[in-house]
Design a protein around this motif. Structure first.
Motif, PDB file in Angstrom:
ATOM      1  N   PHE A 254       0.835  -1.200   0.000  1.00 28.77           N
ATOM      2  CA  PHE A 254       0.000   0.000   0.000  1.00 28.77           C
ATOM      3  C   PHE A 254       0.873   1.254   0.000  1.00 28.77           C
ATOM      4  O   PHE A 254       0.621   2.201  -0.758  1.00 28.77           O
ATOM      5  CB  PHE A 254      -0.909  -0.012   1.230  1.00 28.77           C
ATOM      6  N   LEU A 255       1.889   1.283   0.849  1.00 30.11           N
ATOM      7  CA  LEU A 255       2.778   2.443   0.925  1.00 30.11           C
ATOM      8  C   LEU A 255       3.518   2.662  -0.393  1.00 30.11           C
ATOM      9  O   LEU A 255       3.681   3.800  -0.845  1.00 30.11           O
ATOM     10  CB  LEU A 255       3.783   2.253   2.059  1.00 30.11           C
ATOM     11  N   GLU A 256       3.951   1.567  -0.998  1.00 27.16           N
ATOM     12  CA  GLU A 256       4.676   1.671  -2.265  1.00 27.16           C
ATOM     13  C   GLU A 256       3.796   2.251  -3.358  1.00 27.16           C
ATOM     14  O   GLU A 256       4.243   3.082  -4.157  1.00 27.16           O
ATOM     15  CB  GLU A 256       5.201   0.290  -2.667  1.00 27.16           C
ATOM     16  N   GLU A 257       2.539   1.825  -3.378  1.00 22.33           N
ATOM     17  CA  GLU A 257       1.629   2.267  -4.427  1.00 22.33           C
ATOM     18  C   GLU A 257       1.052   3.660  -4.169  1.00 22.33           C
ATOM     19  O   GLU A 257       0.892   4.456  -5.101  1.00 22.33           O
ATOM     20  CB  GLU A 257       0.482   1.259  -4.577  1.00 22.33           C
ATOM     21  N   LYS A 258       0.763   3.973  -2.909  1.00 24.32           N
ATOM     22  CA  LYS A 258       0.064   5.220  -2.589  1.00 24.32           C
ATOM     23  C   LYS A 258       0.999   6.370  -2.226  1.00 24.32           C
ATOM     24  O   LYS A 258       0.612   7.541  -2.361  1.00 24.32           O
ATOM     25  CB  LYS A 258      -0.916   4.984  -1.439  1.00 24.32           C
TER      26      LYS A 258
END
Length: 235
Positions: A136-140
């Motif tokens: 999630f952190l990587e994408e957002k």
């Protein structure tokens, strides 16, 4: 999902052996699965290793969804009984096989410190390095965000553990016997060192424990790279 047989290290002691081989649904790099593998090995309990490839999404398949509806590993099948969540699994194993290398000390206060240390790992560190959180952190946010996020939260948890264990640690977390706290700490410290490049110089107690764990055969057999679903090095 293909099954791969594996047996735990260490000699089982006490009254009898389990009537049927346990079945562990695991992913090689999962620190929660690592905990259970370590405990099974310490207790000398044989188990069948069933890999669940999290990167391929096998945890969302119909078969595994019946085993654990929240789609996490590990899960343990003991005959027809199936249980998920590493803490629940470890308590089940401890209560069902108490004579197979007990993980909880008889001293009430020492036992409570084991629960506290284990809970710091399982509630305040590991969930924040979960594959779903990092993705999630990587994408957002950004591709570089996950590592700094994990290092911060591991450091925060490790700082607390240094204080909690300061008056209790011996060769291991709460004395000179491997206990429940060690089962949680060993995989977490391993991940911090091997996967997340955490500077351990600021955590002398945990660094000492990491060295002690590395000498335990049951820990060595449970390490991620020694699992049947771990990627094989290129020739």
């Amino acid at each position: 999902m293909a099954a791969a047989a594996a047996t735990g290290g260490g000699a089982a002691t006490g009254a009898g052996s389990p009537p049927a081989k346990l079945k562990l649904f695991s992913y090689w790099r999962s620190s929660c699965s690592f905990r259970v593998r370590f405990a099974l090995n310490l207790k000398g309990l044989e188990y069948e290793y069933v890999p669940v490839n999290l990167l391929k999404g096998e945890q969302f398949g119909a078969e595994f969804s019946k085993i654990n509806p929240i789609h996490y590993v590990p899960a343990l099948a003991d005959g027809d009984f199936v249980l998920a969540d590493s803490f629940a699994i470890l308590m089940y194993l401890e209560e069902k096989y108490p004579h197979h290398r007990p993980l909880l000390p008889s001293d009430l206060e020492k036992r409570a410190i084991n629960y506290q240390a284990a809970n710091i790992v399982s509630a305040s560190i590991q969930p924040l390095q979960n594959i779903y959180v990092l993705k999630f952190l990587e994408e957002k946010v950004s591709p570089s965000e996950p590592l700094s996020w994990v290092q911060y939260h591991i450091g925060r948890g490790f700082s607390a553990l240094e204080k909690v264990l300061a008056d209790h640690a011996g060769k291991y977390a709460t004395g000179d016997e491997v206990c429940l706290a060690d089962v949680f700490l060993a995989p977490q410290i391993y991940a911090a060192v091997k996967r997340f490049n955490v500077d351990m110089s600021q955590f002398p107690i945990l660094s000492k424990l990491h060295e002690a764990y590395s000498e335990i055969p049951a820990f060595q057999d449970a390490m991620p790279e020694n699992q049947p679903d771990a990627p094989q090095p290129q020739a």
